[in-house]
Scaffold this motif. Structure first.
Motif, PDB file in Angstrom:
ATOM      1  N   ALA A 159       0.818  -1.212   0.000  1.00 20.60           N
ATOM      2  CA  ALA A 159       0.000   0.000   0.000  1.00 20.60           C
ATOM      3  C   ALA A 159       0.854   1.266   0.000  1.00 20.60           C
ATOM      4  O   ALA A 159       0.371   2.349  -0.324  1.00 20.60           O
ATOM      5  N   SER A 160       2.129   1.118   0.365  1.00 26.46           N
ATOM      6  CA  SER A 160       3.041   2.279   0.415  1.00 26.46           C
ATOM      7  C   SER A 160       3.791   2.477  -0.892  1.00 26.46           C
ATOM      8  O   SER A 160       4.661   3.359  -0.969  1.00 26.46           O
ATOM      9  N   LEU A 161       3.480   1.687  -1.914  1.00 29.47           N
ATOM     10  CA  LEU A 161       4.235   1.800  -3.159  1.00 29.47           C
ATOM     11  C   LEU A 161       3.993   3.139  -3.866  1.00 29.47           C
ATOM     12  O   LEU A 161       4.897   3.645  -4.551  1.00 29.47           O
ATOM     13  N   ASP A 162       2.806   3.697  -3.748  1.00 29.38           N
ATOM     14  CA  ASP A 162       2.545   4.990  -4.399  1.00 29.38           C
ATOM     15  C   ASP A 162       3.519   6.050  -3.911  1.00 29.38           C
ATOM     16  O   ASP A 162       4.080   6.823  -4.705  1.00 29.38           O
ATOM     17  N   ALA A 163       3.710   6.102  -2.584  1.00 26.73           N
ATOM     18  CA  ALA A 163       4.659   7.064  -2.037  1.00 26.73           C
ATOM     19  C   ALA A 163       6.075   6.762  -2.492  1.00 26.73           C
ATOM     20  O   ALA A 163       6.877   7.667  -2.758  1.00 26.73           O
ATOM     21  N   LEU A 164       6.393   5.469  -2.587  1.00 29.49           N
ATOM     22  CA  LEU A 164       7.737   5.087  -3.037  1.00 29.49           C
ATOM     23  C   LEU A 164       7.950   5.505  -4.495  1.00 29.49           C
ATOM     24  O   LEU A 164       9.031   6.022  -4.845  1.00 29.49           O
ATOM     25  N   ILE A 165       6.958   5.297  -5.352  1.00 32.20           N
ATOM     26  CA  ILE A 165       7.057   5.702  -6.758  1.00 32.20           C
ATOM     27  C   ILE A 165       7.184   7.218  -6.864  1.00 32.20           C
ATOM     28  O   ILE A 165       7.990   7.744  -7.668  1.00 32.20           O
ATOM     29  N   GLU A 166       6.413   7.937  -6.062  1.00 33.16           N
ATOM     30  CA  GLU A 166       6.479   9.409  -6.096  1.00 33.16           C
ATOM     31  C   GLU A 166       7.866   9.904  -5.706  1.00 33.16           C
ATOM     32  O   GLU A 166       8.426  10.808  -6.344  1.00 33.16           O
ATOM     33  N   GLN A 167       8.429   9.315  -4.666  1.00 30.04           N
ATOM     34  CA  GLN A 167       9.769   9.708  -4.252  1.00 30.04           C
ATOM     35  C   GLN A 167      10.799   9.351  -5.323  1.00 30.04           C
ATOM     36  O   GLN A 167      11.744  10.111  -5.574  1.00 30.04           O
ATOM     37  N   ALA A 168      10.625   8.192  -5.976  1.00 33.84           N
ATOM     38  CA  ALA A 168      11.551   7.808  -7.042  1.00 33.84           C
ATOM     39  C   ALA A 168      11.479   8.776  -8.210  1.00 33.84           C
ATOM     40  O   ALA A 168      12.505   9.083  -8.841  1.00 33.84           O
ATOM     41  N   ASN A 169      10.291   9.304  -8.526  1.00 37.67           N
ATOM     42  CA  ASN A 169      10.168  10.301  -9.597  1.00 37.67           C
ATOM     43  C   ASN A 169      10.905  11.584  -9.241  1.00 37.67           C
ATOM     44  O   ASN A 169      11.544  12.204 -10.097  1.00 37.67           O
ATOM     45  N   VAL A 170      10.813  11.976  -7.972  1.00 33.41           N
ATOM     46  CA  VAL A 170      11.538  13.177  -7.541  1.00 33.41           C
ATOM     47  C   VAL A 170      13.034  12.967  -7.662  1.00 33.41           C
ATOM     48  O   VAL A 170      13.773  13.829  -8.164  1.00 33.41           O
ATOM     49  N   ALA A 198       8.092  -8.104  -1.460  1.00 31.81           N
ATOM     50  CA  ALA A 198       7.721  -7.418  -2.691  1.00 31.81           C
ATOM     51  C   ALA A 198       8.065  -5.930  -2.620  1.00 31.81           C
ATOM     52  O   ALA A 198       8.581  -5.347  -3.588  1.00 31.81           O
ATOM     53  N   TYR A 199       7.793  -5.306  -1.513  1.00 29.12           N
ATOM     54  CA  TYR A 199       8.108  -3.886  -1.343  1.00 29.12           C
ATOM     55  C   TYR A 199       9.610  -3.657  -1.481  1.00 29.12           C
ATOM     56  O   TYR A 199      10.057  -2.719  -2.161  1.00 29.12           O
ATOM     57  N   ARG A 200      10.415  -4.505  -0.820  1.00 31.84           N
ATOM     58  CA  ARG A 200      11.868  -4.309  -0.864  1.00 31.84           C
ATOM     59  C   ARG A 200      12.413  -4.557  -2.275  1.00 31.84           C
ATOM     60  O   ARG A 200      13.374  -3.902  -2.696  1.00 31.84           O
ATOM     61  N   ILE A 201      11.831  -5.510  -2.981  1.00 34.02           N
ATOM     62  CA  ILE A 201      12.291  -5.767  -4.353  1.00 34.02           C
ATOM     63  C   ILE A 201      12.023  -4.545  -5.232  1.00 34.02           C
ATOM     64  O   ILE A 201      12.888  -4.126  -6.024  1.00 34.02           O
ATOM     65  N   VAL A 202      10.839  -3.950  -5.101  1.00 34.21           N
ATOM     66  CA  VAL A 202      10.536  -2.742  -5.872  1.00 34.21           C
ATOM     67  C   VAL A 202      11.464  -1.605  -5.451  1.00 34.21           C
ATOM     68  O   VAL A 202      12.008  -0.864  -6.297  1.00 34.21           O
ATOM     69  N   GLN A 203      11.666  -1.453  -4.159  1.00 32.99           N
ATOM     70  CA  GLN A 203      12.519  -0.375  -3.660  1.00 32.99           C
ATOM     71  C   GLN A 203      13.946  -0.493  -4.182  1.00 32.99           C
ATOM     72  O   GLN A 203      14.537   0.489  -4.659  1.00 32.99           O
ATOM     73  N   GLU A 204      14.500  -1.702  -4.122  1.00 40.40           N
ATOM     74  CA  GLU A 204      15.872  -1.900  -4.580  1.00 40.40           C
ATOM     75  C   GLU A 204      15.963  -1.757  -6.097  1.00 40.40           C
ATOM     76  O   GLU A 204      16.953  -1.230  -6.621  1.00 40.40           O
TER      77      GLU A 204
END
Length: 400
Positions: free
Chosen positions: A266-277, A307-313
């Motif tokens: 559920a926190s992936l949206d924030a992670l994607i937003e931060q990655a765009n920045v 899954a979250y950590r795989i996307v983050q890395e």
């Protein structure tokens, strides 16, 4: 030449020396008092009794170091004692040597001596009963059994107890070693888990800080420097917050004593937003495509975290290495497996980059392996780099 190789030195045990000296002194005392076990023998002179007594006391020194030799000589000494007026000390020392031959001898000797003494006892009883033809002859068989068979059986019992004790001690040592191996493996596994968490939580933030600080130093433009410093500050604050969260996990509780929450999908949206920045200066555009149904059942916590950590890395690696272009994160739930896929454009890009160590790919593979899933990372054609993982969603299929 007489040296230690021809006649190796024999070290007598302290207890054997005590038994030998005590038996000899006791026999001398009985001899001095004129107490003998029999009379009217072939050698009736009192001093002759001292010969088998001395021989028996001498072989007592060998009862532990050379039990077979001691038993052979002791048997001859006991037979010789029957031709003298006899000594009770000689007989008692013989019983001890029979006992020691079973206890300290070879396993084969421990099996054969009791059988041999039993046969001797039975044979002597039958023989003397047939010879004297009187019931009192049975007493001779009883005496033979007390002198030979009973010490042998006692030695078997003590040897069995000692063997059982040694086996139990060995089992305890092996159990302790296995427990220590389990403890070491648990420590190694926990260190690996901590390393993965630390890398995944902090590496992305530090990579963004490194890239934007390099940009701020290399581009002489106030607006660029201001924007870079803003991104640096945001990543620094978020990195500190995640470090505190990791410390909370290690302490198994937060500031209020409650367990620290693990990140979920559920926190992936924030992670994607931060990655765009973070990736904007490098021309990266990150998007999330979640094809799971809205009413999909909740995933197990280990699966969500992996899954979250795989996307983050994967986003961190794209920030470090990907060429300008789209970075697409795809989630899908097919059957009993959650699919996580991250694609980015291969190639080099202009501007500052951050070095990589390869630990991220290793950490992702370890996370997937712990859950019993499959993982692959590599180029797709000449233009794309893809990270793909399939994670089983049922608890019983996941490895502990």
């Amino acid at each position: 030449m007489l040296d230690g190789e021809v006649f190796p030195a024999i070290r007598f045990h302290r207890d054997d020396v005590v038994l030998a000296v005590s038996g000899l002194l006791g026999g001398l005392l009985l001899w001095r008092l004129g107490l003998h076990t029999q009379g009217g023998r072939l050698f009736s002179a009192p001093w002759v009794t001292l010969v088998p007594l001395t021989a028996m006391a001498s072989v007592e020194l060998l009862r532990r170091s050379a039990p077979r030799t001691a038993l052979a000589v002791a048997t001859l000494a006991l037979v010789a004692d029957q031709f003298t007026r006899g000594s009770l000390a000689t007989i008692l020392m013989f019983t001890d040597i029979v006992y020691a031959a079973v206890l300290y001898g070879t396993p084969a000797a421990a099996r054969r001596i009791p059988v041999a003494t039993l046969l001797i006892t039975v044979a002597s009883t039958i023989g003397f009963l047939a010879w004297f033809r009187r019931p009192e002859a049975l007493l001779i068989g009883v005496v033979v059994g007390l002198v030979s068979f009973i010490p042998a059986i006692t030695g078997v019992s003590v040897r069995s107890h000692r063997t059982a004790a040694d086996t139990a001690r060995l089992a305890a040592v092996q159990t302790a070693r296995l427990a220590e191996m389990d403890r070491v493996q648990a420590v190694v596994a926990e260190r690996a888990r901590m390393a993965r968490e630390l890398h995944d939580m902090v590496a992305g933030r530090l990579s963004a800080v490194a890239i934007h600080s390099t940009a701020a130093l290399s581009i002489d433009d106030p607006d660029t420097s201001r924007n870079a410093l803003k991104v640096i500050r945001e990543n620094s604050v978020e990195g500190l917050a995640e470090m505190r969260r990791l410390i909370g996990l290690l302490r198994e509780g937060g500031e209020e004593g409650a367990p620290a929450a693990a990140p979920t999908l559920a926190s992936l949206d924030a992670l994607i937003e931060q990655a765009n920045v973070n990736g904007a200066p490098g021309g990266l555009v990150c998007t999330l495509q979640d094809s799971r149904a809205a009413d999909s059942p909740a995933l197990p916590t280990p699966v969500e975290l992996a899954a979250y950590r795989i996307v983050q890395e994967s986003l961190t690696n794209a920030l470090k290495h990907a060429a300008p272009g789209p970075v697409t994160v795809r989630l899908g739930l097919a059957g009993e497996a959650l699919t996580v896929e991250v694609t980015s454009v291969s190639g080099s890009r202009p501007g500052p980059t951050a070095p990589g160590s390869g630990a991220g790919l290793v950490g992702m593979a370890e996370r997937v392996a712990l859950l019993g899933g499959t993982f692959e990372a590599g180029g797709v054609g000449a233009e794309l780099w893809r990270v793909r993982a399939e994670l089983p969603v049922r608890e019983r299929e996941m490895r502990e």
